[in-house]
Write a protein that holds these residues in place. Structure first.
Motif, PDB file in Angstrom:
ATOM      1  N   SER A   1       0.729  -1.258  -0.085  1.00 18.44           N
ATOM      2  CA  SER A   1       0.030   0.000  -0.094  1.00 18.44           C
ATOM      3  C   SER A   1       0.707   1.212   0.007  1.00 18.44           C
ATOM      4  CB  SER A   1      -1.035   0.014   1.193  1.00 18.44           C
ATOM      5  OG  SER A   1      -1.899  -0.925   1.102  1.00 18.44           O
ATOM      6  N   VAL A   2       1.910   1.195   0.728  1.00 21.57           N
ATOM      7  CA  VAL A   2       2.783   2.459   0.828  1.00 21.57           C
ATOM      8  C   VAL A   2       3.585   2.611  -0.539  1.00 21.57           C
ATOM      9  CG1 VAL A   2       4.915   3.432   1.890  1.00 21.57           C
ATOM     10  CG2 VAL A   2       2.889   2.216   3.549  1.00 21.57           C
ATOM     11  N   THR A   3       4.087   1.394  -1.252  1.00 20.95           N
ATOM     12  CA  THR A   3       4.574   1.600  -2.069  1.00 20.95           C
ATOM     13  C   THR A   3       4.024   2.034  -3.400  1.00 20.95           C
ATOM     14  OG1 THR A   3       6.218  -0.345  -1.825  1.00 20.95           O
ATOM     15  CG2 THR A   3       6.026   0.044  -4.137  1.00 20.95           C
ATOM     16  N   ALA A   4       2.448   1.574  -3.378  1.00 19.48           N
ATOM     17  CA  ALA A   4       1.802   2.158  -4.471  1.00 19.48           C
ATOM     18  C   ALA A   4       1.617   3.508  -4.427  1.00 19.48           C
ATOM     19  CB  ALA A   4       0.454   1.177  -4.491  1.00 19.48           C
ATOM     20  N   ALA A   5       1.364   3.843  -2.985  1.00 20.27           N
ATOM     21  CA  ALA A   5       0.797   5.523  -2.945  1.00 20.27           C
ATOM     22  C   ALA A   5       2.270   6.343  -3.494  1.00 20.27           C
ATOM     23  CB  ALA A   5       0.740   5.429  -1.537  1.00 20.27           C
ATOM     24  N   VAL A   6       3.311   5.857  -2.943  1.00 21.62           N
ATOM     25  CA  VAL A   6       4.555   6.525  -3.187  1.00 21.62           C
ATOM     26  C   VAL A   6       4.766   6.442  -4.723  1.00 21.62           C
ATOM     27  CG1 VAL A   6       7.067   6.674  -2.915  1.00 21.62           C
ATOM     28  CG2 VAL A   6       5.698   6.374  -1.352  1.00 21.62           C
ATOM     29  N   THR A   7       4.614   5.514  -5.271  1.00 24.33           N
ATOM     30  CA  THR A   7       4.472   5.221  -6.950  1.00 24.33           C
ATOM     31  C   THR A   7       3.656   6.253  -7.631  1.00 24.33           C
ATOM     32  OG1 THR A   7       5.557   2.978  -6.872  1.00 24.33           O
ATOM     33  CG2 THR A   7       4.527   3.864  -8.825  1.00 24.33           C
ATOM     34  N   SER A   8       2.532   6.563  -7.425  1.00 25.46           N
ATOM     35  CA  SER A   8       1.458   7.284  -7.937  1.00 25.46           C
ATOM     36  C   SER A   8       1.881   8.759  -7.660  1.00 25.46           C
ATOM     37  CB  SER A   8      -0.031   7.101  -7.117  1.00 25.46           C
ATOM     38  OG  SER A   8      -0.796   7.714  -7.669  1.00 25.46           O
ATOM     39  N   ALA A   9       2.419   9.196  -6.340  1.00 21.59           N
ATOM     40  CA  ALA A   9       2.987  10.520  -6.058  1.00 21.59           C
ATOM     41  C   ALA A   9       3.844  10.945  -6.996  1.00 21.59           C
ATOM     42  CB  ALA A   9       3.238  10.615  -4.469  1.00 21.59           C
ATOM     43  N   LEU A  10       4.975   9.935  -7.109  1.00 19.78           N
ATOM     44  CA  LEU A  10       6.405  10.213  -8.101  1.00 19.78           C
ATOM     45  C   LEU A  10       5.768  10.411  -9.439  1.00 19.78           C
ATOM     46  CD1 LEU A  10       8.574   7.668  -6.964  1.00 19.78           C
ATOM     47  CD2 LEU A  10       8.897   9.876  -6.307  1.00 19.78           C
ATOM     48  N   GLU A  11       4.722   9.737 -10.183  1.00 17.25           N
ATOM     49  CA  GLU A  11       4.225   9.975 -11.208  1.00 17.25           C
ATOM     50  C   GLU A  11       3.590  11.523 -11.431  1.00 17.25           C
ATOM     51  OE1 GLU A  11       1.900   6.529 -11.833  1.00 17.25           O
ATOM     52  OE2 GLU A  11       3.543   5.461 -12.496  1.00 17.25           O
ATOM     53  N   ARG A  12       3.125  12.027 -10.138  1.00 14.35           N
ATOM     54  CA  ARG A  12       2.347  13.192 -10.263  1.00 14.35           C
ATOM     55  C   ARG A  12       3.247  14.602 -10.115  1.00 14.35           C
ATOM     56  NH1 ARG A  12      -1.404  10.199  -7.270  1.00 14.35           N
ATOM     57  NH2 ARG A  12      -0.676  11.555  -5.350  1.00 14.35           N
TER      58      ARG A  12
ATOM     59  N   THR B   1       6.558  15.667  -7.313  1.00 17.39           N
ATOM     60  CA  THR B   1       6.586  15.841  -5.735  1.00 17.39           C
ATOM     61  C   THR B   1       7.038  16.987  -5.146  1.00 17.39           C
ATOM     62  OG1 THR B   1       8.994  14.983  -6.029  1.00 17.39           O
ATOM     63  CG2 THR B   1       7.633  13.381  -5.726  1.00 17.39           C
ATOM     64  N   ALA B   2       7.685  17.774  -5.713  1.00 20.39           N
ATOM     65  CA  ALA B   2       8.151  19.095  -5.475  1.00 20.39           C
ATOM     66  C   ALA B   2       7.504  20.169  -6.322  1.00 20.39           C
ATOM     67  CB  ALA B   2       9.666  19.331  -5.398  1.00 20.39           C
ATOM     68  N   PHE B   3       6.993  21.399  -5.412  1.00 22.13           N
ATOM     69  CA  PHE B   3       6.278  22.286  -6.181  1.00 22.13           C
ATOM     70  C   PHE B   3       6.790  23.738  -5.537  1.00 22.13           C
ATOM     71  CE2 PHE B   3       3.549  18.701  -6.527  1.00 22.13           C
ATOM     72  CZ  PHE B   3       3.479  18.511  -7.877  1.00 22.13           C
ATOM     73  N   GLN B   4       6.506  24.726  -6.292  1.00 24.56           N
ATOM     74  CA  GLN B   4       6.834  26.145  -5.992  1.00 24.56           C
ATOM     75  C   GLN B   4       6.098  26.806  -5.093  1.00 24.56           C
ATOM     76  OE1 GLN B   4       7.782  28.854  -8.721  1.00 24.56           O
ATOM     77  NE2 GLN B   4       6.800  27.750 -10.292  1.00 24.56           N
ATOM     78  N   LEU B   5       4.474  26.197  -4.982  1.00 29.14           N
ATOM     79  CA  LEU B   5       3.612  26.622  -4.324  1.00 29.14           C
ATOM     80  C   LEU B   5       2.929  25.262  -3.385  1.00 29.14           C
ATOM     81  CD1 LEU B   5       1.563  28.748  -6.705  1.00 29.14           C
ATOM     82  CD2 LEU B   5       2.564  29.707  -4.653  1.00 29.14           C
ATOM     83  N   PRO B   6       2.391  25.663  -2.462  1.00 21.51           N
ATOM     84  CA  PRO B   6       1.661  24.604  -1.644  1.00 21.51           C
ATOM     85  C   PRO B   6       0.835  23.791  -2.682  1.00 21.51           C
ATOM     86  CG  PRO B   6       1.134  26.514  -0.366  1.00 21.51           C
ATOM     87  CD  PRO B   6       1.929  26.955  -1.660  1.00 21.51           C
ATOM     88  N   ALA B   7       0.690  22.373  -2.059  1.00 23.84           N
ATOM     89  CA  ALA B   7       0.193  21.384  -3.053  1.00 23.84           C
ATOM     90  C   ALA B   7      -1.337  20.848  -2.525  1.00 23.84           C
ATOM     91  CB  ALA B   7       0.948  20.345  -3.549  1.00 23.84           C
ATOM     92  N   HIS B   8      -1.971  20.370  -3.304  1.00 25.43           N
ATOM     93  CA  HIS B   8      -3.124  19.563  -2.720  1.00 25.43           C
ATOM     94  C   HIS B   8      -2.756  18.623  -1.825  1.00 25.43           C
ATOM     95  CE1 HIS B   8      -6.823  17.071  -2.743  1.00 25.43           C
ATOM     96  NE2 HIS B   8      -7.398  18.079  -2.539  1.00 25.43           N
ATOM     97  N   ALA B   9      -1.715  17.922  -2.159  1.00 26.66           N
ATOM     98  CA  ALA B   9      -1.223  16.823  -1.218  1.00 26.66           C
ATOM     99  C   ALA B   9      -1.064  17.119   0.174  1.00 26.66           C
ATOM    100  CB  ALA B   9       0.100  16.290  -1.902  1.00 26.66           C
ATOM    101  N   GLU B  10      -0.616  18.399   0.455  1.00 27.47           N
ATOM    102  CA  GLU B  10      -0.655  19.294   1.948  1.00 27.47           C
ATOM    103  C   GLU B  10      -1.601  19.246   2.636  1.00 27.47           C
ATOM    104  OE1 GLU B  10       2.144  22.567   1.729  1.00 27.47           O
ATOM    105  OE2 GLU B  10       2.729  21.660  -0.178  1.00 27.47           O
ATOM    106  N   LEU B  11      -2.869  19.614   1.933  1.00 29.39           N
ATOM    107  CA  LEU B  11      -4.026  19.743   2.636  1.00 29.39           C
ATOM    108  C   LEU B  11      -4.674  18.108   2.669  1.00 29.39           C
ATOM    109  CD1 LEU B  11      -7.031  20.888   3.176  1.00 29.39           C
ATOM    110  CD2 LEU B  11      -7.252  20.732   0.629  1.00 29.39           C
ATOM    111  N   ALA B  12      -4.504  17.148   1.895  1.00 26.02           N
ATOM    112  CA  ALA B  12      -4.951  15.870   2.090  1.00 26.02           C
ATOM    113  C   ALA B  12      -4.197  15.387   3.268  1.00 26.02           C
ATOM    114  CB  ALA B  12      -4.784  15.106   0.956  1.00 26.02           C
TER     115      ALA B  12
END
Length: 432
Positions: free
Chosen positions: A75-86, A88-99
């Protein structure tokens, strides 16, 4: 199990030439482990780890307790893989931070209003103390003397034997108190209460918390305007999903989280009530005061670590993982106690702590070192602490029983006639 590690030894020697002490955490350095421990690990799956020479071990520390579901959980590996595909580092806050913030405050940090993510426990502990100093206008902090590690900051490291390179002034404002010792805490507040910004301690480790002590500590902090901080970097996600804090019977003002919350990826968190946490909003400083620069980490909210946290705590909640780990721990305690008794050393070597977090104690350090050395030699990778997880199965317990029996027999021989002392390759050292 063979203890010759030709590939690992060569690789570890190369690593020591490139990395001071050959490790990025002092608790991983060679002087912190028995000489029979593998020099380097190559991979892990569940509660198994393999060294570079192909030897398999039962991992009883789960990556310094960073992997509460075991290594490489699907489950952790799948979640990380999905995040990597979207990304991982942005110059503004990301929706992932809210979730991530919503999930962590709902599932783990019950009752807290706000969270600030970072990368390691030292970040959040130092941030909590800075926040306490800002809120109180005071400079002194008090830490529990029995709890082994709080931060890489000068305020803490400057009080240890490894204080080289630290500035002495922060350490001079750090005070100690004993765990569960009400009289000493009262004396601490009598002497320093008017300048005490914060009291920090782990809510529990191996000794059960005294409710009378914690009620009095909460009262003293309230009366003196001192911030009470629980460091759950280690205890979080072990006793219960919401941390070990509830075992004390009182709520802290701030809580620091780390290690296991990232499911094996680097992540820490500082949580607390809105009244304190909002002081860390640099856009809204207190009137007449400079803004508080609380925590600012480029990678504090990288999407991969946040996704790993969400997957980890969601999986743990859905599968009742902590209750299952406690059951495994109870089985482990039973078999270890039986083996120690059968070997006739139960008075000299014993397990202490809770089923979710057990510690080997011995009558003297050399005996403990011998026990750990022989347990590791037989395939149970343990430095003194057993951390059961849902990844540990009957097969792991069977291997561990064999290893513990070998260790107990070696200790029994040493106690009976001194034979076995020669098995110790070096004097036992206390972990940093």
């Amino acid at each position: 199990m063979p203890t010759h590690h030709p590939l690992g030894d060569r690789a570890a020697a190369r690593l020591r030439r490139l990395v001071p002490a050959g490790a990025h955490a002092y608790s991983k350095a060679a002087d912190q482990w028995p000489a029979t421990a593998p020099p380097l690990l190559a991979r892990g799956q569940g509660a198994w780890v393999w060294d570079m020479d192909g030897h398999r071990y039962t991992d009883w520390f789960a990556g310094l307790t960073c992997c509460p579901l075991g290594h490489a959980h699907p489950s952790v590996t799948a979640a990380v893989t999905s995040a990597l595909e979207r990304g991982t580092a942005f110059q503004l806050p990301a929706h992932a931070e809210l979730a991530a913030a919503e999930t962590f405050l709902e599932v783990v940090a019950h009752g807290d209003d706000m969270v600030k993510f970072a990368k390691n426990g030292s970040d959040t502990v130092d941030g909590a103390l800075k926040l306490a100093r800002y809120a109180t206008g005071r400079t002194k902090v008090a830490k529990c003397a029995e709890h082994p590690f709080f931060s890489t900051g000068d305020w803490f490291i400057g009080t240890t034997a490894a204080r080289g390179g630290t500035h002495p002034e922060p350490a001079s404002r750090t005070l100690d108190f004993p765990y569960n010792d009400l009289g000493e805490v009262k004396r601490l507040f009598d002497a320093h209460g008017e300048d005490l910004a914060a009291v920090i301690l782990e809510p529990v480790r191996f000794t059960p918390p005294d409710p009378v002590f914690f009620q009095a500590l909460r009262h003293l902090c309230d009366r003196h305007g001192t911030v009470l901080i629980y460091d759950e970097t280690v205890s979080g996600l072990k006793w219960r999903l919401g941390g070990a804090g509830p075992l004390t019977g009182v709520r802290p003002d701030l809580t620091c989280w780390g290690k296991g919350i990232g499911g094996g990826l680097p992540l820490s968190a500082l949580t607390g009530g809105r009244d304190l946490m909002e002081l860390g909003d640099h856009l809204r400083p207190r009137a007449g005061r400079p803004p508080l620069f609380l925590l600012s980490t480029t990678h504090g909210a990288d999407a991969a670590s946040l996704a790993a946290m969400v997957a980890t705590v969601t999986e743990m909640a859905a599968t009742d993982a902590i209750a299952r780990a406690h059951t495994t721990g109870a089985e482990l305690r039973g078999l270890v106690d039986t083996v120690l008794s059968e070997a006739g050393i139960a008075e000299s070597v014993r397990l202490a702590g809770y089923d979710c977090f057990l510690n080997i104690e011995a009558a003297e350090p050399g005996l403990r070192a011998l026990f750990l050395q022989e347990a590791v030699r037989a395939g149970a990778l343990v430095r003194g602490i057993f951390y059961p997880t849902t990844a540990h199965t009957a097969e792991h317990l069977e291997q561990t029983e064999v290893a513990v029996r070998r260790a107990a027999q070696a200790c029994g021989r040493a106690l009976a006639g001194g034979t076995g002392a020669d098995l110790l390759p070096a004097p036992a050292q206390r972990p940093l």
